[in-house]
Design a protein around this motif. Sequence first.
Motif, PDB file in Angstrom:
ATOM      1  N   LYS A   1      40.803  17.674  44.625  1.00 46.23           N
ATOM      2  CA  LYS A   1      39.968  18.689  43.944  1.00 46.23           C
ATOM      3  C   LYS A   1      40.475  20.081  44.318  1.00 46.23           C
ATOM      4  O   LYS A   1      41.115  20.269  45.362  1.00 46.23           O
ATOM      5  CB  LYS A   1      38.524  18.565  44.417  1.00 46.23           C
ATOM      6  N   LEU A   2      40.173  21.049  43.456  1.00 42.45           N
ATOM      7  CA  LEU A   2      40.548  22.437  43.736  1.00 42.45           C
ATOM      8  C   LEU A   2      39.342  23.215  44.227  1.00 42.45           C
ATOM      9  O   LEU A   2      38.263  23.126  43.648  1.00 42.45           O
ATOM     10  CB  LEU A   2      41.102  23.094  42.462  1.00 42.45           C
TER      11      LEU A   2
ATOM     12  N   LEU B   1      47.568  20.572  39.180  1.00 42.03           N
ATOM     13  CA  LEU B   1      46.940  19.560  40.036  1.00 42.03           C
ATOM     14  C   LEU B   1      47.350  18.161  39.579  1.00 42.03           C
ATOM     15  O   LEU B   1      47.648  17.277  40.391  1.00 42.03           O
ATOM     16  CB  LEU B   1      45.408  19.705  39.987  1.00 42.03           C
ATOM     17  N   GLU B   2      47.411  17.986  38.282  1.00 44.18           N
ATOM     18  CA  GLU B   2      47.815  16.684  37.742  1.00 44.18           C
ATOM     19  C   GLU B   2      49.279  16.388  38.078  1.00 44.18           C
ATOM     20  O   GLU B   2      49.621  15.270  38.462  1.00 44.18           O
ATOM     21  CB  GLU B   2      47.621  16.701  36.221  1.00 44.18           C
TER      22      GLU B   2
ATOM     23  N   LEU C   1      44.663  23.246  36.570  1.00 41.65           N
ATOM     24  CA  LEU C   1      44.382  21.811  36.439  1.00 41.65           C
ATOM     25  C   LEU C   1      45.652  21.027  36.087  1.00 41.65           C
ATOM     26  O   LEU C   1      45.864  19.910  36.582  1.00 41.65           O
ATOM     27  CB  LEU C   1      43.297  21.575  35.388  1.00 41.65           C
ATOM     28  N   GLU C   2      46.512  21.640  35.269  1.00 48.61           N
ATOM     29  CA  GLU C   2      47.780  20.986  34.924  1.00 48.61           C
ATOM     30  C   GLU C   2      48.632  20.785  36.165  1.00 48.61           C
ATOM     31  O   GLU C   2      49.217  19.730  36.381  1.00 48.61           O
ATOM     32  CB  GLU C   2      48.561  21.864  33.937  1.00 48.61           C
TER      33      GLU C   2
ATOM     34  N   ALA D   1      42.979  25.998  32.942  1.00 53.53           N
ATOM     35  CA  ALA D   1      43.815  24.889  32.472  1.00 53.53           C
ATOM     36  C   ALA D   1      45.140  24.829  33.226  1.00 53.53           C
ATOM     37  O   ALA D   1      45.613  23.741  33.592  1.00 53.53           O
ATOM     38  CB  ALA D   1      44.057  25.045  30.978  1.00 53.53           C
TER      39      ALA D   1
ATOM     40  N   PRO E   1      38.370  26.145  37.964  1.00 53.61           N
ATOM     41  CA  PRO E   1      39.819  26.249  37.755  1.00 53.61           C
ATOM     42  C   PRO E   1      40.173  26.307  36.266  1.00 53.61           C
ATOM     43  O   PRO E   1      39.511  25.676  35.456  1.00 53.61           O
ATOM     44  CB  PRO E   1      40.369  24.970  38.393  1.00 53.61           C
TER      45      PRO E   1
ATOM     46  N   TRP F   1      43.982  28.782  44.785  1.00 48.46           N
ATOM     47  CA  TRP F   1      43.292  27.486  44.915  1.00 48.46           C
ATOM     48  C   TRP F   1      43.799  26.682  46.099  1.00 48.46           C
ATOM     49  O   TRP F   1      45.000  26.597  46.324  1.00 48.46           O
ATOM     50  CB  TRP F   1      43.495  26.658  43.639  1.00 48.46           C
TER      51      TRP F   1
END
Length: 472
Positions: free
Chosen positions: A466-467, A429-430, A426-427, A423, A421, A456
């Motif tokens: 998790k992705l 996801l956070e 991931l951002e 950035a 993944p 994803w």
Amino acid sequence: MKIYNTYSRRLEDFAPREDGHVRMYTCGPTVYNYAHIGNFRAYMFEDLLRRQLKVAGYRVTQVMNLTDVDDKTIRGAREAGVSLSDFTATYKRSFFEDLRVLNIEPAEHYPAATDYVPEMIVLIEKLIAAGHAYRSEDGSVYYRVKTFGDYGRLAHLDMSGLKAEARVSQDEYEKESIGDFALWKGWDAADGDVVWDSPWGRGRPGWHIECSAMSIKHLGESFDIHTGGVDNIFPHHENEIAQSEGATGCKPFVRYWMHCGYLVVDGTKMSKSLGNFYTLRDLLGRGYAGREVRYVLMSAHYRQALNFTFSALDAARVSLARLDEFRGRLEEVAGKAKGGSGLAALAPPGWAASRLGEFQAAMGEDLNTPEALAAVFELITDGNRAMNQGSVSAGDAAAVLGVLREMDAVLGVVAVPEAVPDAAALELLEARAKARTTRNWAESDRIRDALAAMGWDVRDGADGAKLKPRRA
Ligand code: AMP
Ligand code: ZN
């Protein structure tokens, strides 16, 4: 999905007993020596089967037994001057190493026969009580084949000769009829200290009863698929049916019987007794890789005989190099995607989607690996042409890598690394994790959908979310 059932001698639509869950049993190795690649042809076909079932959405429970007590293991231990369990431990270990080298997925259970003797004794007692088995003078117990009406149906044998009570020869005087087979063997000196107590005196189980006991224990009295090589059909699998159905009264013991053809050398079955065999370590020692052997083993349809040659291994190396080169090229094109968000293009280009369709259709039709591999190489030809023309975008390349990954979920030779993944993903996801700590489910769902649009899937687990790349 269609599979060929040895029992009916027909292609049948596959449906498991329990929705979404396949139970399958595989006759495993006799651990008295290193398995040869003929044996691995059988384990490879079973690996393709379980992978295909999983790709088709089923949960799979596969049981593969280890035969660690029989004439050959007992003789081997005696000759080596070690205990039976020390002797077989070496070959069990090397078997699992070989499975790893061939990228064969582990089964869910690997029961060893010596751990199931009490279960075998219970089955034999049931068979005696039902009149299907009898004791002989020497403390052995035999299956009375004429009491099982379906005997011979799997192998399509004409049993009229046996049923008419063939004359019992002098040296087989313990048996009532020549076709009867041993369920329990009374101790004799050659067995040494390999011995168990039973209601019929000291002795050890016969080979066939091992598989009935272990399959019923792990999979129930009736389960979906039973596999092996064609040499297992008779007498082993025929005897398993007679034992299992005779003891439980539950029919059918197995719904789909599947058998692979032989790996042959110059037209003759590869086997230890003929000495025309190679172990995996023989081939690794000659500089071949596990995946090259794997490729050769799946290059023919599993029901056809497969002729083993070194030139086939060399050809496998060339084919795999082509695959690797194609993958590398795709990765290069995909890597040009801005911010690495190449996965945004979920749908692969038409030419790739149709090859994937062909691949899936071939595997769904009784595991037609030659056709499936042809689709892979047509994908490569189409893809290389399109890349030469410069008509493959970074997103397209990422999506074609996804196609390759899907094919490889069954083939297990490409090992396309999972996409990582970027950035931005991931951002998100956070942000989703934060939204969930404040119980803002609407926001969490919105972010999940946004991630899905980027390619994803979110998987929540014990160690956080998790992705995973979305499947097209
Ligand atoms: P064995 O250890 O002889 O009981 O064999 C283990 C498995 O390998 C069984 O499923 C056999 O049917 C299979 N097998 C043995 N030799 C060959 C061969 N040459 N080709 C394909 N399968 C084989
Ligand atoms: Zn078996």
